[in-house]
Design an enzyme around this catalytic site. Structure first.
Site, PDB file in Angstrom:
ATOM      1  N   HIS A 250       6.468   7.259  -2.676  1.00 42.43           N
ATOM      2  CA  HIS A 250       7.540   6.562  -1.766  1.00 42.43           C
ATOM      3  C   HIS A 250       8.746   6.544  -2.327  1.00 42.43           C
ATOM      4  O   HIS A 250       9.569   6.491  -3.465  1.00 42.43           O
ATOM      5  CB  HIS A 250       6.892   5.490  -3.180  1.00 42.43           C
ATOM      6  CG  HIS A 250       5.757   4.609  -1.915  1.00 42.43           C
ATOM      7  ND1 HIS A 250       6.138   3.599  -1.539  1.00 42.43           N
ATOM      8  CD2 HIS A 250       4.241   4.524  -2.865  1.00 42.43           C
ATOM      9  CE1 HIS A 250       4.524   2.498  -1.148  1.00 42.43           C
ATOM     10  NE2 HIS A 250       3.465   3.391  -1.635  1.00 42.43           N
ATOM     11  N   ASP A 311       1.905   5.459  -6.961  1.00 43.75           N
ATOM     12  CA  ASP A 311       0.555   4.727  -5.687  1.00 43.75           C
ATOM     13  C   ASP A 311       0.597   5.773  -4.556  1.00 43.75           C
ATOM     14  O   ASP A 311       1.894   6.314  -4.305  1.00 43.75           O
ATOM     15  CB  ASP A 311       0.712   3.231  -5.760  1.00 43.75           C
ATOM     16  CG  ASP A 311       2.035   3.529  -5.214  1.00 43.75           C
ATOM     17  OD1 ASP A 311       3.389   3.608  -6.021  1.00 43.75           O
ATOM     18  OD2 ASP A 311       2.809   2.531  -4.050  1.00 43.75           O
ATOM     19  N   GLU A 312       0.013   5.690  -3.934  1.00 39.70           N
ATOM     20  CA  GLU A 312      -0.285   6.076  -2.089  1.00 39.70           C
ATOM     21  C   GLU A 312       0.616   6.985  -2.236  1.00 39.70           C
ATOM     22  O   GLU A 312       1.138   7.400  -1.355  1.00 39.70           O
ATOM     23  CB  GLU A 312       0.260   5.150  -1.395  1.00 39.70           C
ATOM     24  CG  GLU A 312       0.259   3.390  -1.908  1.00 39.70           C
ATOM     25  CD  GLU A 312       0.698   2.577  -0.497  1.00 39.70           C
ATOM     26  OE1 GLU A 312      -0.696   1.954   0.699  1.00 39.70           O
ATOM     27  OE2 GLU A 312       1.373   2.242  -0.556  1.00 39.70           O
ATOM     28  N   VAL A 313       0.224   7.984  -2.392  1.00 42.36           N
ATOM     29  CA  VAL A 313       0.778   9.288  -2.438  1.00 42.36           C
ATOM     30  C   VAL A 313       0.136  10.161  -1.482  1.00 42.36           C
ATOM     31  O   VAL A 313      -1.074   9.953  -1.333  1.00 42.36           O
ATOM     32  CB  VAL A 313       0.498  10.684  -3.803  1.00 42.36           C
ATOM     33  CG1 VAL A 313       1.465  11.738  -3.577  1.00 42.36           C
ATOM     34  CG2 VAL A 313       1.484  10.101  -5.055  1.00 42.36           C
ATOM     35  N   GLU A 363      -3.849   4.585  -9.315  1.00 41.45           N
ATOM     36  CA  GLU A 363      -4.234   5.700  -8.690  1.00 41.45           C
ATOM     37  C   GLU A 363      -3.871   6.826  -9.991  1.00 41.45           C
ATOM     38  O   GLU A 363      -4.009   8.221  -9.704  1.00 41.45           O
ATOM     39  CB  GLU A 363      -3.785   6.430  -7.367  1.00 41.45           C
ATOM     40  CG  GLU A 363      -3.967   5.162  -6.289  1.00 41.45           C
ATOM     41  CD  GLU A 363      -2.546   3.829  -5.537  1.00 41.45           C
ATOM     42  OE1 GLU A 363      -2.372   3.772  -6.638  1.00 41.45           O
ATOM     43  OE2 GLU A 363      -3.269   3.953  -4.973  1.00 41.45           O
TER      44      GLU A 363
END
Ligand code: ACM
Length: 677
Positions: A250, A311-313, A363
């Protein structure tokens, strides 16, 4: 027998009275203890406040703001008149911390009688909370404005009660943040989680790295003075400000100015779709950059906590980079999670060096990380309990995503201590610090962000402040309605924005029929709005001026209609008052398309809503026909029922991103009308 019956009657009556008096106290969050007394304290022009015990400039200005708000609520001007007997006496024992601390005492006691009110608290934080309660207690009565006699003893259930505002996807100016901070304070929230960077924009000026906002913000950012201003504003209202700089994913906005931080070749633009780039965790220069950046931000943001995202790598850039692959191999890392844990460990050390505590999305949970970090659970409630079992503190955000357009009741049902967390030991439960609602900003602008947050955010605030057994949904909605009206006194525009936005779609035409339609629709839920963008990434520069952008996330009208239909059917169709109200609504809706159609035709923004309007009328006609069958006690013919259920199925499909929320209750009427007794 007679005695016990009358005893039951008396008991029922007293329960009713207490439920009613509770309902009349439009408090949200509900205090931990409320005893209703007799009588009331009039709020008249002679209302005065006296402070005994500790006070400082911050408390004095809070009391001034309180008087201004009381004036706004009542329309009565207040000013200090020496010599008058104070109506409200405020007493704090000692100062609050210069930088608000997690777990700092927020308790207060408020006693109101017909002759005066007394608010006492260990420190001004409790006074802040108690003054909000006092303002919520002010009611209109036949004899004037008044506060009912009560004794309230109150303190929060959780020490961390926050809201995240994403200012990256759409920039949210300082004045809009301030009015939302006011709203948070009104419902006793105490943490603003400021999501300052993401792929679509970097919003906080760094003097060390000016290209972060210089190239990564399209000119929409906060200066350091503005950041300090908001922090001071929030502090005055008992709210901590926790910054988040989301890393290593992000993070596209960082790379416009500093492409060397990225794991793959640029060039980067804020509008990119496709693979989300990630920072390069294998280069020492990345950490040198972050050392300087975090040192600067740690000074700017006084709070003890610092959010690193995590998050959400998306590992695709890592996988495509041979140097990063070689690094993983050389360090015996099995996968991208190991590589992210390595990055987080390095980052965490930098955060600690700057005397801060790391917060990260769930995460980041990895055995390599020290137990001092705080895990913010968003992908499911289980991770909160899993973290606590391993000794990590945690915050719950799963279930509190305001951008998913859930009804208030669904958020309200989510408790940080439910699910897996209910089986934790008392010691482990202490690690659950509270939670945060999240307002992600893909689909909001400064114009409509308030109505995406409020009033639903108030029920999450209640979940985090009030005792766990405060769960009555009917009471919640009754109080929420009152609180929602009160919140607009603070300058929030969650109700008024809809009117402005509907007028935009309609020009200078009468919008009463448009409002009828707007009252019974809701935006599609969860991430279903993203379906519209399947052909490509979201256009963050696109206009958000459609009906879907204007309407409330939750339709009170439809919920109340569903309640009436339920009451009517449960009464075996004998509840005539309910039936009369159902018929009145259905008649209004049946006739609405004819009124609305000319307006829809002449507005490019409203044409897409034509099928919705037609469906509303058709559904309402079906509902009225169903009631006629029910009234005649004559089962509806099967062929008719089949035809209506086809209409129902069609009306369930979203149109222009909107759901007609009366479909289910009308379906229930159709089913009931066709049932053979
Ligand atoms: C998140 O919603 N990606 C934290």
């Amino acid at each position: 027998m007679r005695t016990s019956l009358s005893l039951i009657a008396v008991l029922c009556l007293s329960l009713l009275v207490s439920a009613q008096s509770q309902a009349q106290l439009n408090l949200m969050p509900m205090p931990s203890s409320v005893q209703v007394g007799t009588g009331q304290l009039p709020v008249t022009q002679t209302f005065g406040v006296d402070v005994t015990g500790f006070h400082d400039a911050s408390l004095d200005s809070e009391i001034e703001r309180f008087a201004t708000r009381l004036s706004r609520q009542t329309g009565i001007p207040f000013w200090s008149k020496p010599g008058t007997v104070p109506t409200l006496t405020i007493h704090a024992d000692h100062a609050r911390a210069a930088v608000q601390k997690l777990g700092e005492d927020e308790s207060y006691e408020l006693t109101v009688s017909d002759s005066g009110a007394k608010l006492t608290a260990p420190n001004p934080l409790g006074v802040l909370r108690g003054l909000e309660t006092f303002l919520q207690l002010v009611q209109i009565t036949p004899t004037g404005f008044a506060v009912p006699a009560v004794t309230i003893k109150d303190q929060p259930r959780f020490p961390w009660r926050g809201m995240l505002i994403d200012v990256s996807r759409h920039f949210i100016p300082l004045d809009v943040l301030k009015r939302n901070v006011d709203g948070m304070a009104a419902v006793k929230m105490n943490v603003l989680h400021w999501h300052l960077s993401d792929d679509q924009g970097f919003r906080a000026v760094s003097k060390k790295f000016p290209k972060l906002t210089g190239m990564g913000s399209e000119g929409m950012f906060y200066t350091q003075d503005e950041i300090r201003e908001l922090i001071a504003y929030a502090h005055d209202r008992g709210i901590r400000v926790v910054p988040e700089f989301d890393m290593p994913g992000h993070s596209r906005s960082w790379f416009l100015g500093y492409p060397e931080l990225a794991s793959g070749p640029g060039a980067y633009t804020l509008a990119d779709g496709g693979i989300a780039p990630a920072m390069d965790p294998t280069r020492e220069e990345t950490y040198k950059f972050l050392e300087k950046f975090i040192a600067e931000m740690a000074k700017l943001f006084p709070d003890a906590y610092f959010h690193i995202g995590g998050d959400e790598v998306d590992g695709k850039q890592w996988d495509a980079n041979p140097k990063i692959q070689a690094f993983k191999q050389a360090h015996g890392m099995k996968n991208d999670q190991d590589l992210q844990a390595y990055f987080n460990r390095r980052l965490e050390k930098i955060v600690v060096k700057n005397h801060k505590i790391t917060v990260g999305w769930d995460e980041v949970l990895h055995p390599d990380l020290p137990k001092t970090i705080v895990v913010q659970s968003w992908r499911g409630q289980q991770s909160l309990a899993a973290a606590a079992k391993q000794g990590y503190s945690g915050l719950l955000s799963y279930g509190y995503y305001l951008d998913l357009m859930w009804p208030a009741a669904r958020h309200y049902a989510v408790d940080p201590m439910s699910g897996d967390a209910a089986t934790l030991s008392p010691e482990q439960q202490k690690l659950i610090l509270g939670g945060e609602s999240c307002q992600w900003a893909e689909w909001v602008t400064p114009e409509n962000i308030d109505s995406h947050i409020w009033p639903r955010n108030a029920v999450i605030a209640e979940r985090l402040w009030s005792p766990q057994n405060v769960t009555d949904v009917a009471s919640m909605y009754a109080r929420l309605n009152a609180v929602s009206l009160d919140l607009e006194w603070l300058g929030l525009s969650h109700r008024s924005a809809r009117m402005h936005m509907l007028h935009r779609t309609a020009g200078d035409a009468d919008i009463s029929a448009l409002r009828v339609l707007a009252d019974v629709v809701e935006p599609v839920k969860d991430y279903n709005r993203w379906d519209e963008t399947k052909q490509g990434p979201i256009d963050f520069h696109g206009a958000l001026n459609r009906m879907i952008d204007a309407v409330y996330p939750e339709s009170d009208t439809a919920r109340e209609f569903a309640g009436l239909v339920q009451a009517f059917l449960q009464s075996s169709a004998t509840d005539q008052a309910a039936e009369a109200r159902i018929r009145a609504s259905l008649t209004l809706w049946r006739d609405n398309d004819a009124r609305l159609h000319p307006l829809l035709d002449q507005s490019f923004l409203l044409q897409e809503d034509e099928p919705l309007s037609q469906n509303l009328s058709a559904l309402a006609a079906a509902g009225l026909a169903a009631l006629d069958y029910i009234d005649k006690a004559q089962p509806a013919p099967d062929a008719w029922k089949t035809q209506q259920l086809t209409l129902i199925e069609q009306a369930k499909k979203p149109q222009a991103g909107l759901l007609l929320m009366i479909v289910s209750p009308v379906e229930q009427l159709i089913q009931a009308s066709a049932a053979h007794n």
